[in-house]
Enzyme design. Sequence first.
Site, PDB file in Angstrom:
ATOM      1  N   CYS A  52       0.857  -1.178   0.000  1.00 40.43           N
ATOM      2  CA  CYS A  52       0.000   0.000   0.000  1.00 40.43           C
ATOM      3  C   CYS A  52       0.901   1.239   0.000  1.00 40.43           C
ATOM      4  O   CYS A  52       1.812   1.343   0.830  1.00 40.43           O
ATOM      5  CB  CYS A  52      -0.907   0.004   1.232  1.00 40.43           C
ATOM      6  SG  CYS A  52      -1.850   1.543   1.415  1.00 40.43           S
ATOM      7  N   ASP A  59      -0.305  -5.856   0.387  1.00 40.42           N
ATOM      8  CA  ASP A  59      -1.578  -6.161  -0.256  1.00 40.42           C
ATOM      9  C   ASP A  59      -1.368  -7.429  -1.071  1.00 40.42           C
ATOM     10  O   ASP A  59      -0.312  -7.618  -1.681  1.00 40.42           O
ATOM     11  CB  ASP A  59      -2.009  -5.030  -1.190  1.00 40.42           C
ATOM     12  CG  ASP A  59      -2.483  -3.791  -0.443  1.00 40.42           C
ATOM     13  OD1 ASP A  59      -3.145  -3.956   0.587  1.00 40.42           O
ATOM     14  OD2 ASP A  59      -2.182  -2.675  -0.892  1.00 40.42           O
TER      15      ASP A  59
END
EC number: 1.7.1.13
Length: 154
Positions: A52, A59
């Site tokens: 992120c 992620d």
Amino acid sequence: MTKTDLTGLSQLGAKVDLPQSPEEAVLERVPSGHAGTDFVVRFTAPEFTSLCPMTGQPDFAHIVIDYVPDGWLVESKSLKLFLHSFRNHGAFHEDCTIDIAKRLVSLLSPKWLRIGAYWYPRGGIPIDVFWQTGNPPEGVWLPDQGVPTYRGRG
């Protein structure tokens, strides 16, 4: 069977350091041994990771890439290294997904390409991203990507 032309490949069969960013990653291609025949090539990356850009937290996504070659195939080791280069790269889900697709389109000039990026939720909301270059060529067998919609505990 004809032998594939490996001229110009720098990574296949060699020890290669992992690229530190997608920009540094080298994508390579080989000529298709079946130019003029429409067929679908599928790559599945079930454990894709990026960061992120706001929090630096990882992620995760399940990514499926389908394409119909027009003379070129992506060399799979270079694709694996390219996808791995996102591991320490901060970008939103949408940016990662579309950047991958555009790099492949630029390299291969395929007849058709689609990407489905099924991102696992953080903060309770999965963000799935889908893109394709247009309609697939008529008559190609194009299986469903086979990734169910995220259901959580439902």
